[in-house]
Design an enzyme around this catalytic site. Sequence first.
Site, PDB file in Angstrom:
ATOM      1  N   GLY A  11       0.809  -1.212   0.000  1.00 53.42           N
ATOM      2  CA  GLY A  11       0.000   0.000   0.000  1.00 53.42           C
ATOM      3  C   GLY A  11       0.840   1.259   0.000  1.00 53.42           C
ATOM      4  O   GLY A  11       2.076   1.210   0.120  1.00 53.42           O
ATOM      5  N   LEU A  13       1.192   3.650   2.217  1.00 53.97           N
ATOM      6  CA  LEU A  13       1.952   3.863   3.441  1.00 53.97           C
ATOM      7  C   LEU A  13       3.005   2.771   3.622  1.00 53.97           C
ATOM      8  O   LEU A  13       4.150   3.052   3.985  1.00 53.97           O
ATOM      9  CB  LEU A  13       1.019   3.901   4.654  1.00 53.97           C
ATOM     10  N   ILE A  38      -3.996 -11.045   5.731  1.00 56.13           N
ATOM     11  CA  ILE A  38      -4.319 -10.811   7.135  1.00 56.13           C
ATOM     12  C   ILE A  38      -5.731 -11.245   7.506  1.00 56.13           C
ATOM     13  O   ILE A  38      -6.107 -11.221   8.680  1.00 56.13           O
ATOM     14  CB  ILE A  38      -4.078  -9.343   7.550  1.00 56.13           C
ATOM     15  N   ALA A  61      -5.019  -2.339   5.403  1.00 59.81           N
ATOM     16  CA  ALA A  61      -6.379  -1.911   5.743  1.00 59.81           C
ATOM     17  C   ALA A  61      -7.264  -1.946   4.506  1.00 59.81           C
ATOM     18  O   ALA A  61      -6.773  -1.896   3.376  1.00 59.81           O
ATOM     19  CB  ALA A  61      -6.376  -0.495   6.325  1.00 59.81           C
ATOM     20  N   TYR A  62      -8.557  -2.043   4.748  1.00 54.40           N
ATOM     21  CA  TYR A  62      -9.563  -1.817   3.718  1.00 54.40           C
ATOM     22  C   TYR A  62      -9.881  -0.328   3.782  1.00 54.40           C
ATOM     23  O   TYR A  62     -10.380   0.160   4.796  1.00 54.40           O
ATOM     24  CB  TYR A  62     -10.799  -2.662   4.020  1.00 54.40           C
ATOM     25  N   THR A  63      -9.569   0.413   2.723  1.00 55.57           N
ATOM     26  CA  THR A  63      -9.670   1.875   2.778  1.00 55.57           C
ATOM     27  C   THR A  63     -10.678   2.470   1.794  1.00 55.57           C
ATOM     28  O   THR A  63     -10.742   3.684   1.653  1.00 55.57           O
ATOM     29  CB  THR A  63      -8.295   2.514   2.516  1.00 55.57           C
ATOM     30  N   THR A 102      -7.622   5.803  11.999  1.00 58.89           N
ATOM     31  CA  THR A 102      -8.121   6.886  11.156  1.00 58.89           C
ATOM     32  C   THR A 102      -8.923   7.937  11.914  1.00 58.89           C
ATOM     33  O   THR A 102      -9.522   7.646  12.960  1.00 58.89           O
ATOM     34  CB  THR A 102      -9.022   6.283  10.047  1.00 58.89           C
ATOM     35  N   TYR A 126     -16.827   2.112   7.207  1.00 55.05           N
ATOM     36  CA  TYR A 126     -15.374   2.173   7.281  1.00 55.05           C
ATOM     37  C   TYR A 126     -14.908   2.627   8.658  1.00 55.05           C
ATOM     38  O   TYR A 126     -14.086   1.969   9.310  1.00 55.05           O
ATOM     39  CB  TYR A 126     -14.816   3.102   6.202  1.00 55.05           C
ATOM     40  N   LYS A 130     -12.885   0.431  11.584  1.00 60.34           N
ATOM     41  CA  LYS A 130     -11.590   0.826  12.142  1.00 60.34           C
ATOM     42  C   LYS A 130     -11.675   0.992  13.659  1.00 60.34           C
ATOM     43  O   LYS A 130     -10.736   0.645  14.390  1.00 60.34           O
ATOM     44  CB  LYS A 130     -11.095   2.112  11.485  1.00 60.34           C
TER      45      LYS A 130
END
Length: 293
Positions: A11, A13, A38, A61-63, A102, A126, A130
Amino acid sequence: MSGLMLLGAGGQLGREVAALAGERGLALTALDHAGLDIADAAAIERVIGAMKPDVVINAAAYTAVDRAESEPELANAINAKAPGDIAAACARHGAALIHISTDYVFDGTRTGAYVESDSIAPLGVYGASKAAGESAVRAALPAHLILRTSWVYGAYGANFLKTMLRLARERDRLTVVADQHGCPTATRDIAEAILVAAQAFRAGTAVPGTYHFAGTGATSWHGFASEIVAQAARHTGRRPEVAAITTADYPTPARRPANSELSSELFAERFGYRAAPWQQRTAEVVDRLLAEN
Protein backbone atom coordinates in the site's frame (compact mmCIF):
# COMPACT_ATOMS: atom_id res chain seq x y z
CA MET A 1 14.88 -13.78 14.17
CA SER A 2 14.13 -10.30 15.43
CA GLY A 3 13.53 -6.93 13.88
CA LEU A 4 10.55 -5.20 12.36
CA MET A 5 7.72 -6.84 10.44
CA LEU A 6 5.59 -4.71 8.11
CA LEU A 7 2.14 -5.84 7.01
CA GLY A 8 0.49 -4.09 4.08
CA ALA A 9 3.80 -3.45 2.35
CA GLY A 10 2.12 -2.99 -1.03
CA GLY A 11 0.00 0.00 0.00
CA GLN A 12 0.92 3.67 -0.21
CA LEU A 13 1.95 3.86 3.44
CA GLY A 14 3.58 0.44 3.50
CA ARG A 15 5.76 1.28 0.53
CA GLU A 16 6.88 4.50 2.24
CA VAL A 17 7.72 2.67 5.48
CA ALA A 18 9.72 0.06 3.57
CA ALA A 19 11.59 2.74 1.63
CA LEU A 20 12.46 4.73 4.74
CA ALA A 21 13.55 1.63 6.65
CA GLY A 22 15.77 0.75 3.71
CA GLU A 23 17.36 4.19 3.77
CA ARG A 24 18.05 3.76 7.49
CA GLY A 25 19.48 0.25 7.09
CA LEU A 26 16.89 -1.22 9.44
CA ALA A 27 16.10 -4.94 9.48
CA LEU A 28 12.56 -5.06 8.11
CA THR A 29 10.51 -7.98 6.82
CA ALA A 30 7.98 -6.42 4.44
CA LEU A 31 4.91 -8.51 3.59
CA ASP A 32 2.25 -7.52 1.08
CA HIS A 33 -1.07 -9.31 0.56
CA ALA A 34 0.63 -12.12 -1.37
CA GLY A 35 3.10 -12.59 1.48
CA LEU A 36 0.43 -12.65 4.19
CA ASP A 37 -3.34 -12.47 3.86
CA ILE A 38 -4.32 -10.81 7.14
CA ALA A 39 -7.84 -12.23 6.83
CA ASP A 40 -6.27 -15.65 7.54
CA ALA A 41 -5.78 -15.94 11.31
CA ALA A 42 -3.84 -19.21 11.01
CA ALA A 43 -1.42 -17.63 8.55
CA ILE A 44 -0.88 -14.66 10.87
CA GLU A 45 -0.02 -17.00 13.73
CA ARG A 46 2.28 -19.09 11.56
CA VAL A 47 4.24 -16.13 10.12
CA ILE A 48 4.62 -14.16 13.35
CA GLY A 49 5.47 -17.35 15.23
CA ALA A 50 8.16 -18.26 12.71
CA MET A 51 9.75 -14.83 12.36
CA LYS A 52 9.37 -13.63 15.97
CA PRO A 53 9.71 -9.90 15.25
CA ASP A 54 10.28 -7.33 17.99
CA VAL A 55 7.65 -5.00 16.51
CA VAL A 56 4.86 -5.62 13.99
CA ILE A 57 3.64 -2.64 11.95
CA ASN A 58 0.12 -3.12 10.60
CA ALA A 59 -0.31 -0.77 7.65
CA ALA A 60 -2.79 -3.11 5.93
CA ALA A 61 -6.38 -1.91 5.74
CA TYR A 62 -9.56 -1.82 3.72
CA THR A 63 -9.67 1.87 2.78
CA ALA A 64 -12.46 2.11 0.16
CA VAL A 65 -14.65 4.38 2.30
CA ASP A 66 -17.65 4.50 -0.03
CA ARG A 67 -17.47 0.89 -1.17
CA ALA A 68 -17.43 -0.23 2.46
CA GLU A 69 -21.08 0.78 2.71
CA SER A 70 -21.94 -2.09 0.35
CA GLU A 71 -19.13 -4.43 1.50
CA PRO A 72 -19.40 -4.35 5.30
CA GLU A 73 -18.34 -7.98 5.77
CA LEU A 74 -15.09 -7.48 3.85
CA ALA A 75 -14.36 -4.15 5.57
CA ASN A 76 -14.87 -5.74 8.99
CA ALA A 77 -12.79 -8.81 8.15
CA ILE A 78 -9.78 -6.62 7.29
CA ASN A 79 -10.27 -3.63 9.60
CA ALA A 80 -11.95 -5.15 12.67
CA LYS A 81 -11.16 -8.87 12.99
CA ALA A 82 -7.67 -9.02 11.49
CA PRO A 83 -6.10 -6.43 13.83
CA GLY A 84 -7.31 -8.47 16.80
CA ASP A 85 -5.79 -11.63 15.32
CA ILE A 86 -2.51 -9.82 14.68
CA ALA A 87 -2.47 -8.39 18.23
CA ALA A 88 -3.20 -11.82 19.74
CA ALA A 89 -0.34 -13.39 17.77
CA CYS A 90 1.95 -10.57 18.90
CA ALA A 91 0.94 -11.23 22.52
CA ARG A 92 1.75 -14.94 22.19
CA HIS A 93 5.16 -14.31 20.62
CA GLY A 94 6.37 -11.28 22.57
CA ALA A 95 6.05 -8.61 19.87
CA ALA A 96 4.76 -5.06 20.16
CA LEU A 97 2.24 -3.79 17.59
CA ILE A 98 1.94 -0.44 15.84
CA HIS A 99 -1.51 -0.29 14.25
CA ILE A 100 -2.68 2.47 11.90
CA SER A 101 -6.17 3.90 12.41
CA THR A 102 -8.12 6.89 11.16
CA ASP A 103 -9.83 10.20 11.84
CA TYR A 104 -13.04 8.58 10.56
CA VAL A 105 -13.67 7.09 14.02
CA PHE A 106 -15.01 10.58 14.86
CA ASP A 107 -18.27 12.17 13.70
CA GLY A 108 -16.73 15.58 12.93
CA THR A 109 -18.97 17.65 15.21
CA ARG A 110 -16.20 18.83 17.53
CA THR A 111 -14.98 22.42 17.39
CA GLY A 112 -11.20 22.43 17.14
CA ALA A 113 -8.79 19.54 16.93
CA TYR A 114 -9.69 16.11 18.25
CA VAL A 115 -7.57 14.72 21.08
CA GLU A 116 -7.13 11.08 21.97
CA SER A 117 -9.62 11.15 24.86
CA ASP A 118 -12.51 12.47 22.75
CA SER A 119 -15.44 10.11 22.32
CA ILE A 120 -15.61 8.25 19.03
CA ALA A 121 -18.79 8.12 16.91
CA PRO A 122 -18.08 6.85 13.38
CA LEU A 123 -20.49 7.90 10.65
CA GLY A 124 -20.14 4.90 8.33
CA VAL A 125 -19.02 1.31 7.90
CA TYR A 126 -15.37 2.17 7.28
CA GLY A 127 -15.03 4.28 10.44
CA ALA A 128 -16.95 1.73 12.51
CA SER A 129 -14.74 -1.11 11.24
CA LYS A 130 -11.59 0.83 12.14
CA ALA A 131 -12.98 1.65 15.60
CA ALA A 132 -13.69 -2.05 16.15
CA GLY A 133 -10.15 -2.86 15.11
CA GLU A 134 -8.80 -0.44 17.68
CA SER A 135 -10.87 -2.12 20.40
CA ALA A 136 -9.66 -5.56 19.34
CA VAL A 137 -6.02 -4.47 19.54
CA ARG A 138 -6.47 -2.93 22.99
CA ALA A 139 -8.17 -6.06 24.30
CA ALA A 140 -5.52 -8.49 23.01
CA LEU A 141 -2.18 -6.76 23.58
CA PRO A 142 -0.92 -4.27 26.19
CA ALA A 143 2.20 -3.48 24.12
CA HIS A 144 0.38 -1.65 21.36
CA LEU A 145 0.45 1.77 19.76
CA ILE A 146 -2.61 2.80 17.77
CA LEU A 147 -1.78 5.70 15.47
CA ARG A 148 -4.77 7.62 14.13
CA THR A 149 -3.97 9.69 11.08
CA SER A 150 -5.88 11.57 8.39
CA TRP A 151 -6.04 12.67 4.75
CA VAL A 152 -3.09 10.50 3.77
CA TYR A 153 -1.13 11.25 0.59
CA GLY A 154 2.29 10.57 -0.87
CA ALA A 155 4.25 9.49 -3.91
CA TYR A 156 2.99 5.90 -3.87
CA GLY A 157 -0.41 4.39 -4.57
CA ALA A 158 -3.65 6.26 -5.17
CA ASN A 159 -4.57 9.33 -3.15
CA PHE A 160 -6.20 12.78 -3.32
CA LEU A 161 -3.02 14.63 -4.30
CA LYS A 162 -2.36 12.36 -7.27
CA THR A 163 -6.00 12.60 -8.36
CA MET A 164 -5.83 16.40 -8.28
CA LEU A 165 -2.62 16.39 -10.33
CA ARG A 166 -4.29 14.24 -12.97
CA LEU A 167 -7.44 16.37 -13.07
CA ALA A 168 -5.38 19.57 -13.25
CA ARG A 169 -3.82 18.24 -16.44
CA GLU A 170 -7.17 17.28 -17.94
CA ARG A 171 -9.53 20.07 -16.93
CA ASP A 172 -9.71 23.85 -16.80
CA ARG A 173 -12.03 23.86 -13.77
CA LEU A 174 -12.05 21.64 -10.70
CA THR A 175 -14.83 21.54 -8.10
CA VAL A 176 -13.77 20.53 -4.59
CA VAL A 177 -15.60 20.34 -1.27
CA ALA A 178 -14.81 23.28 1.01
CA ASP A 179 -16.85 22.48 4.14
CA GLN A 180 -14.83 19.48 5.34
CA HIS A 181 -11.69 20.34 7.30
CA GLY A 182 -8.71 18.25 8.35
CA CYS A 183 -4.96 17.79 8.35
CA PRO A 184 -3.34 16.49 5.15
CA THR A 185 -0.69 13.99 6.21
CA ALA A 186 2.23 12.86 4.09
CA THR A 187 3.15 9.17 4.15
CA ARG A 188 6.77 10.20 4.69
CA ASP A 189 5.88 11.77 8.03
CA ILE A 190 3.72 8.82 9.10
CA ALA A 191 6.53 6.43 8.18
CA GLU A 192 8.96 8.46 10.27
CA ALA A 193 6.55 8.46 13.22
CA ILE A 194 6.14 4.68 12.92
CA LEU A 195 9.89 4.07 12.94
CA VAL A 196 10.38 6.46 15.87
CA ALA A 197 7.72 4.54 17.83
CA ALA A 198 9.18 1.18 16.80
CA GLN A 199 12.61 2.22 18.06
CA ALA A 200 11.04 3.34 21.34
CA PHE A 201 9.41 -0.07 21.77
CA ARG A 202 12.71 -1.81 21.09
CA ALA A 203 14.47 0.49 23.58
CA GLY A 204 11.80 -0.08 26.21
CA THR A 205 10.87 3.63 26.33
CA ALA A 206 7.55 3.60 24.45
CA VAL A 207 4.38 4.57 26.28
CA PRO A 208 1.71 2.28 24.78
CA GLY A 209 -1.72 3.60 23.91
CA THR A 210 -3.65 5.54 21.30
CA TYR A 211 -2.11 8.56 19.59
CA HIS A 212 -3.03 11.06 16.92
CA PHE A 213 -0.46 11.88 14.27
CA ALA A 214 -1.23 14.21 11.36
CA GLY A 215 0.34 16.87 9.20
CA THR A 216 0.96 20.19 10.91
CA GLY A 217 -1.78 22.68 10.10
CA ALA A 218 -5.35 22.23 8.92
CA THR A 219 -7.25 23.13 5.76
CA SER A 220 -10.26 22.10 3.69
CA TRP A 221 -10.24 19.72 0.75
CA HIS A 222 -10.64 22.84 -1.38
CA GLY A 223 -7.64 24.47 0.29
CA PHE A 224 -5.59 21.31 -0.16
CA ALA A 225 -6.53 21.07 -3.84
CA SER A 226 -5.71 24.74 -4.39
CA GLU A 227 -2.23 24.24 -2.92
CA ILE A 228 -1.64 21.15 -5.07
CA VAL A 229 -2.66 23.01 -8.22
CA ALA A 230 -0.49 26.00 -7.31
CA GLN A 231 2.55 23.79 -6.72
CA ALA A 232 1.94 21.87 -9.95
CA ALA A 233 1.73 25.12 -11.92
CA ARG A 234 5.40 25.75 -11.16
CA HIS A 235 6.17 22.73 -13.31
CA THR A 236 3.40 22.74 -15.91
CA GLY A 237 2.37 26.38 -16.30
CA ARG A 238 -1.25 25.21 -16.08
CA ARG A 239 -3.45 26.63 -13.35
CA PRO A 240 -7.08 25.53 -13.65
CA GLU A 241 -9.74 27.18 -11.54
CA VAL A 242 -10.45 25.40 -8.25
CA ALA A 243 -14.07 26.14 -7.36
CA ALA A 244 -15.47 25.58 -3.88
CA ILE A 245 -18.57 23.42 -3.42
CA THR A 246 -20.38 22.01 -0.38
CA THR A 247 -20.70 18.45 0.81
CA ALA A 248 -24.34 18.60 -0.22
CA ASP A 249 -23.22 19.40 -3.79
CA TYR A 250 -21.17 16.20 -3.92
CA PRO A 251 -23.15 13.36 -2.31
CA THR A 252 -21.30 10.12 -1.58
CA PRO A 253 -22.46 6.73 -0.27
CA ALA A 254 -20.54 7.25 3.00
CA ARG A 255 -20.87 10.34 5.16
CA ARG A 256 -17.63 12.15 5.95
CA PRO A 257 -16.84 14.04 9.18
CA ALA A 258 -17.03 17.80 8.66
CA ASN A 259 -14.08 18.26 11.02
CA SER A 260 -11.24 15.73 10.90
CA GLU A 261 -8.57 17.88 12.51
CA LEU A 262 -6.34 15.86 14.86
CA SER A 263 -4.10 17.23 17.60
CA SER A 264 -0.69 15.54 17.47
CA GLU A 265 0.59 17.12 20.68
CA LEU A 266 0.62 13.93 22.75
CA PHE A 267 2.74 12.04 20.23
CA ALA A 268 5.15 14.97 19.92
CA GLU A 269 5.45 15.19 23.71
CA ARG A 270 6.11 11.47 24.25
CA PHE A 271 8.07 10.56 21.13
CA GLY A 272 9.75 13.85 20.19
CA TYR A 273 8.62 13.93 16.57
CA ARG A 274 6.17 16.20 14.78
CA ALA A 275 5.06 16.20 11.14
CA ALA A 276 6.16 18.97 8.81
CA PRO A 277 3.67 21.66 7.74
CA TRP A 278 1.34 20.11 5.19
CA GLN A 279 2.14 22.81 2.61
CA GLN A 280 5.85 21.91 2.75
CA ARG A 281 5.21 18.20 2.25
CA THR A 282 2.69 18.90 -0.50
CA ALA A 283 5.30 20.87 -2.44
CA GLU A 284 7.86 18.10 -1.95
CA VAL A 285 5.52 15.35 -3.15
CA VAL A 286 4.38 17.39 -6.17
CA ASP A 287 8.01 18.12 -7.05
CA ARG A 288 8.90 14.45 -6.80
CA LEU A 289 5.98 13.26 -8.91
CA LEU A 290 6.28 15.89 -11.62
CA ALA A 291 10.06 15.61 -11.81
CA GLU A 292 9.56 11.92 -12.61
CA ASN A 293 7.29 12.71 -15.58
